[in-house]
Design a protein around this motif. Structure first.
Motif, PDB file in Angstrom:
ATOM      1  N   LEU A  59       0.829  -1.203   0.000  1.00 45.22           N
ATOM      2  CA  LEU A  59       0.000   0.000   0.000  1.00 45.22           C
ATOM      3  C   LEU A  59       0.864   1.254   0.000  1.00 45.22           C
ATOM      4  CD1 LEU A  59      -2.828   1.269   0.148  1.00 45.22           C
ATOM      5  CD2 LEU A  59      -2.708   1.043   2.645  1.00 45.22           C
ATOM      6  N   ALA A  60       1.984   1.203   0.702  1.00 45.28           N
ATOM      7  CA  ALA A  60       2.884   2.365   0.731  1.00 45.28           C
ATOM      8  C   ALA A  60       3.396   2.710  -0.664  1.00 45.28           C
ATOM      9  CB  ALA A  60       4.055   2.091   1.671  1.00 45.28           C
ATOM     10  N   GLY A  61       3.524   1.682  -1.513  1.00 43.61           N
ATOM     11  CA  GLY A  61       3.970   1.922  -2.881  1.00 43.61           C
ATOM     12  C   GLY A  61       2.849   2.327  -3.822  1.00 43.61           C
ATOM     13  N   ASP A  62       1.610   2.153  -3.373  1.00 46.34           N
ATOM     14  CA  ASP A  62       0.462   2.505  -4.210  1.00 46.34           C
ATOM     15  C   ASP A  62      -0.673   2.977  -3.291  1.00 46.34           C
ATOM     16  OD1 ASP A  62      -1.351   2.824  -6.227  1.00 46.34           O
ATOM     17  OD2 ASP A  62      -1.487   0.699  -6.776  1.00 46.34           O
ATOM     18  N   PRO A  63      -0.495   4.146  -2.664  1.00 45.87           N
ATOM     19  CA  PRO A  63      -1.416   4.576  -1.601  1.00 45.87           C
ATOM     20  C   PRO A  63      -2.825   4.912  -2.077  1.00 45.87           C
ATOM     21  CG  PRO A  63       0.143   6.320  -2.136  1.00 45.87           C
ATOM     22  CD  PRO A  63       0.605   5.102  -2.863  1.00 45.87           C
ATOM     23  N   ASP A  64      -3.041   5.006  -3.371  1.00 54.53           N
ATOM     24  CA  ASP A  64      -4.371   5.331  -3.890  1.00 54.53           C
ATOM     25  C   ASP A  64      -5.145   4.098  -4.349  1.00 54.53           C
ATOM     26  OD1 ASP A  64      -3.980   8.098  -3.500  1.00 54.53           O
ATOM     27  OD2 ASP A  64      -2.892   8.245  -5.395  1.00 54.53           O
ATOM     28  N   SER A  65      -4.590   2.921  -4.089  1.00 56.99           N
ATOM     29  CA  SER A  65      -5.230   1.689  -4.548  1.00 56.99           C
ATOM     30  C   SER A  65      -6.389   1.295  -3.632  1.00 56.99           C
ATOM     31  CB  SER A  65      -4.221   0.537  -4.596  1.00 56.99           C
ATOM     32  OG  SER A  65      -4.887  -0.701  -4.759  1.00 56.99           O
ATOM     33  N   PRO A  66      -7.633   1.324  -4.113  1.00 56.88           N
ATOM     34  CA  PRO A  66      -8.744   0.890  -3.256  1.00 56.88           C
ATOM     35  C   PRO A  66      -8.631  -0.587  -2.891  1.00 56.88           C
ATOM     36  CG  PRO A  66      -9.503   1.274  -5.514  1.00 56.88           C
ATOM     37  CD  PRO A  66      -8.100   1.783  -5.435  1.00 56.88           C
ATOM     38  N   LEU A  67      -8.083  -1.384  -3.804  1.00 57.51           N
ATOM     39  CA  LEU A  67      -7.965  -2.820  -3.541  1.00 57.51           C
ATOM     40  C   LEU A  67      -7.007  -3.097  -2.382  1.00 57.51           C
ATOM     41  CD1 LEU A  67      -8.772  -5.676  -4.428  1.00 57.51           C
ATOM     42  CD2 LEU A  67      -6.807  -5.650  -5.987  1.00 57.51           C
ATOM     43  N   LEU A  68      -5.876  -2.392  -2.354  1.00 61.43           N
ATOM     44  CA  LEU A  68      -4.922  -2.614  -1.271  1.00 61.43           C
ATOM     45  C   LEU A  68      -5.472  -2.113   0.061  1.00 61.43           C
ATOM     46  CD1 LEU A  68      -1.584  -1.772  -3.083  1.00 61.43           C
ATOM     47  CD2 LEU A  68      -2.325  -4.014  -2.239  1.00 61.43           C
ATOM     48  N   ALA A 104     -10.794   4.820   3.230  1.00 62.32           N
ATOM     49  CA  ALA A 104      -9.832   5.202   2.191  1.00 62.32           C
ATOM     50  C   ALA A 104     -10.160   4.483   0.874  1.00 62.32           C
ATOM     51  CB  ALA A 104      -8.415   4.865   2.635  1.00 62.32           C
ATOM     52  N   ALA A 105     -10.556   3.211   0.968  1.00 60.01           N
ATOM     53  CA  ALA A 105     -10.932   2.470  -0.238  1.00 60.01           C
ATOM     54  C   ALA A 105     -12.156   3.097  -0.896  1.00 60.01           C
ATOM     55  CB  ALA A 105     -11.213   1.001   0.113  1.00 60.01           C
ATOM     56  N   LEU A 106     -13.118   3.500  -0.068  1.00 60.66           N
ATOM     57  CA  LEU A 106     -14.356   4.088  -0.594  1.00 60.66           C
ATOM     58  C   LEU A 106     -14.126   5.512  -1.121  1.00 60.66           C
ATOM     59  CD1 LEU A 106     -16.734   2.707   2.142  1.00 60.66           C
ATOM     60  CD2 LEU A 106     -16.826   2.154  -0.297  1.00 60.66           C
ATOM     61  N   LYS A 107     -13.165   6.204  -0.562  1.00 60.90           N
ATOM     62  CA  LYS A 107     -12.822   7.526  -1.096  1.00 60.90           C
ATOM     63  C   LYS A 107     -12.241   7.383  -2.499  1.00 60.90           C
ATOM     64  CE  LYS A 107     -10.105  11.696  -0.109  1.00 60.90           C
ATOM     65  NZ  LYS A 107      -9.148  12.343   0.829  1.00 60.90           N
ATOM     66  N   ALA A 108     -11.419   6.344  -2.674  1.00 64.33           N
ATOM     67  CA  ALA A 108     -10.816   6.114  -3.983  1.00 64.33           C
ATOM     68  C   ALA A 108     -11.830   5.545  -4.975  1.00 64.33           C
ATOM     69  CB  ALA A 108      -9.626   5.165  -3.851  1.00 64.33           C
ATOM     70  N   ASP A 109     -12.776   4.749  -4.459  1.00 65.67           N
ATOM     71  CA  ASP A 109     -13.792   4.134  -5.318  1.00 65.67           C
ATOM     72  C   ASP A 109     -15.107   4.073  -4.544  1.00 65.67           C
ATOM     73  OD1 ASP A 109     -15.416   2.677  -6.966  1.00 65.67           O
ATOM     74  OD2 ASP A 109     -14.142   0.899  -7.059  1.00 65.67           O
ATOM     75  N   PRO A 110     -15.949   5.103  -4.658  1.00 67.65           N
ATOM     76  CA  PRO A 110     -17.184   5.164  -3.869  1.00 67.65           C
ATOM     77  C   PRO A 110     -18.158   4.027  -4.138  1.00 67.65           C
ATOM     78  CG  PRO A 110     -16.648   7.319  -4.796  1.00 67.65           C
ATOM     79  CD  PRO A 110     -15.743   6.325  -5.453  1.00 67.65           C
ATOM     80  N   ARG A 111     -17.999   3.305  -5.249  1.00 71.64           N
ATOM     81  CA  ARG A 111     -18.905   2.209  -5.573  1.00 71.64           C
ATOM     82  C   ARG A 111     -18.279   0.843  -5.287  1.00 71.64           C
ATOM     83  NH1 ARG A 111     -23.412   3.409  -8.113  1.00 71.64           N
ATOM     84  NH2 ARG A 111     -23.589   1.336  -9.034  1.00 71.64           N
ATOM     85  N   PHE A 112     -17.266   0.822  -4.452  1.00 63.49           N
ATOM     86  CA  PHE A 112     -16.598  -0.439  -4.066  1.00 63.49           C
ATOM     87  C   PHE A 112     -17.477  -1.134  -3.019  1.00 63.49           C
ATOM     88  CE2 PHE A 112     -12.085  -2.232  -3.067  1.00 63.49           C
ATOM     89  CZ  PHE A 112     -12.598  -3.522  -3.102  1.00 63.49           C
ATOM     90  N   ALA A 113     -18.406  -1.948  -3.499  1.00 63.50           N
ATOM     91  CA  ALA A 113     -19.398  -2.568  -2.620  1.00 63.50           C
ATOM     92  C   ALA A 113     -18.760  -3.453  -1.556  1.00 63.50           C
ATOM     93  CB  ALA A 113     -20.386  -3.383  -3.464  1.00 63.50           C
ATOM     94  N   GLY A 114     -17.716  -4.177  -1.927  1.00 57.23           N
ATOM     95  CA  GLY A 114     -17.063  -5.060  -0.960  1.00 57.23           C
ATOM     96  C   GLY A 114     -16.472  -4.296   0.209  1.00 57.23           C
ATOM     97  N   ALA A 115     -15.891  -3.134  -0.072  1.00 60.36           N
ATOM     98  CA  ALA A 115     -15.330  -2.310   0.997  1.00 60.36           C
ATOM     99  C   ALA A 115     -16.425  -1.757   1.896  1.00 60.36           C
ATOM    100  CB  ALA A 115     -14.503  -1.171   0.401  1.00 60.36           C
ATOM    101  N   LEU A 116     -17.568  -1.432   1.305  1.00 58.55           N
ATOM    102  CA  LEU A 116     -18.687  -0.908   2.097  1.00 58.55           C
ATOM    103  C   LEU A 116     -19.247  -1.992   3.020  1.00 58.55           C
ATOM    104  CD1 LEU A 116     -20.436   1.589   2.576  1.00 58.55           C
ATOM    105  CD2 LEU A 116     -21.946   0.798   0.746  1.00 58.55           C
TER     106      LEU A 116
END
Length: 261
Positions: A59-68, A104-116
């Motif tokens: 994640l430190a190498g890709d801090p904007d990744s919703p998946l990480l 943070a995942a939802l900020k990067a991808d508001p429709r990330f249902a799994g994160a919600l």
């Protein structure tokens, strides 16, 4: 070789190096996922913490990744109940950090249902650290889960998380083992038809759907049903130590005592 050609060649080499580094990332994520699951299989919290550290490094190498962000939050979700029997501060901290990772995942991808849905699961866990918050947190948690199901109705992990939350919700708030069992059976049916093509994508929980269904059946005194669910959990994941050494023997013992003349 003139200066322009030299610069082009250097740029091409650098691009190739960057591409190779990106190509290695999926393998590193898959390795961290595997380590986390192996720690879970053996009830080894230290191995799980190490795997979480690997995920944080990625994640430190890709801090904007919703998946990480999601995978770190999932590691926290796994760790909270694992650590609860030993101390209070660490589980509470992991619950809070997991919620922050979901946000943070939802900020990067508001429709990330799994994160919600995972956020709703962690919100449910957080109530045990602050019971007074249940009045305001429970409706928010339910709303998050409902929205997650609307966004991804065929995602079995969302149905699984919903079932687990329902199992822990008191019956006078609409929860209970019977209602949870229905949701967990839905999760099982969705897992049966799911095909995950991307090895880095969320793919966990196939055995959990049977484990939690078995726990529901145990609570409902359906020991034969519980035994069958736990056996199916071991078919899905033969390395699941908790099921093999504790849950299945408990169901078989309860069934034997009930049927004993």
């Amino acid at each position: 070789m003139n200066a322009t050609r030299r610069m082009i060649l250097i740029a091409m080499l650098l691009c190739g190096t960057a591409s190779a580094a990106r190509a290695a990332d999926p393998g590193a994520l898959v390795a961290a996922k595997r380590a986390l699951q192996e720690g879970m299989n053996h009830g080894d919290a230290q191995s799980m913490l190490k795997a979480r550290g690997q995920l944080l490094s990625l994640l430190a190498g890709d801090p904007d990744s919703p998946l990480l962000h999601y995978w770190v939050a999932f590691a926290d979700w796994r760790l909270v109940p694992m650590l609860l029997g030993h101390e209070t501060a660490a589980p509470k901290r992991h619950c809070e950090e997991g919620l922050a990772q979901c946000d943070a995942a939802l900020k990067a991808d508001p429709r990330f249902a799994g994160a919600l849905a995972l956020k709703a699961g962690l919100q449910g866990m957080s109530i045990q650290f602050n019971g007074a918050a249940a009045i305001t947190l429970a409706p928010e948690m339910a709303g998050n889960m409902k929205h997650a199901i609307e966004l991804a109705p065929a995602d079995p992990r969302i149905r699984l998380l919903d079932g687990i939350d329902t199992f822990h919700t008191p019956s006078f708030f609409g929860g209970g083992a019977d209602k949870a069992l229905d949701k967990l059976k839905q999760a099982q049916a969705l897992y049966a038809t799911e095909a995950v093509a991307d090895s880095t994508a969320p793919d966990w929980g196939r055995d959990d759907a049977f484990v939690w269904a078995g726990r529901c059946a145990m609570k409902l005194k359906d020991f034969a049903g519980a035994r069958d669910f736990f056996r199916q959990a071991l078919v899905a994941n033969p390395a699941n130590g908790w099921t093999r050494t504790a849950l299945l023997p408990a169901a078989e013992d309860s069934l034997a005592r009930r049927t004993k003349p």
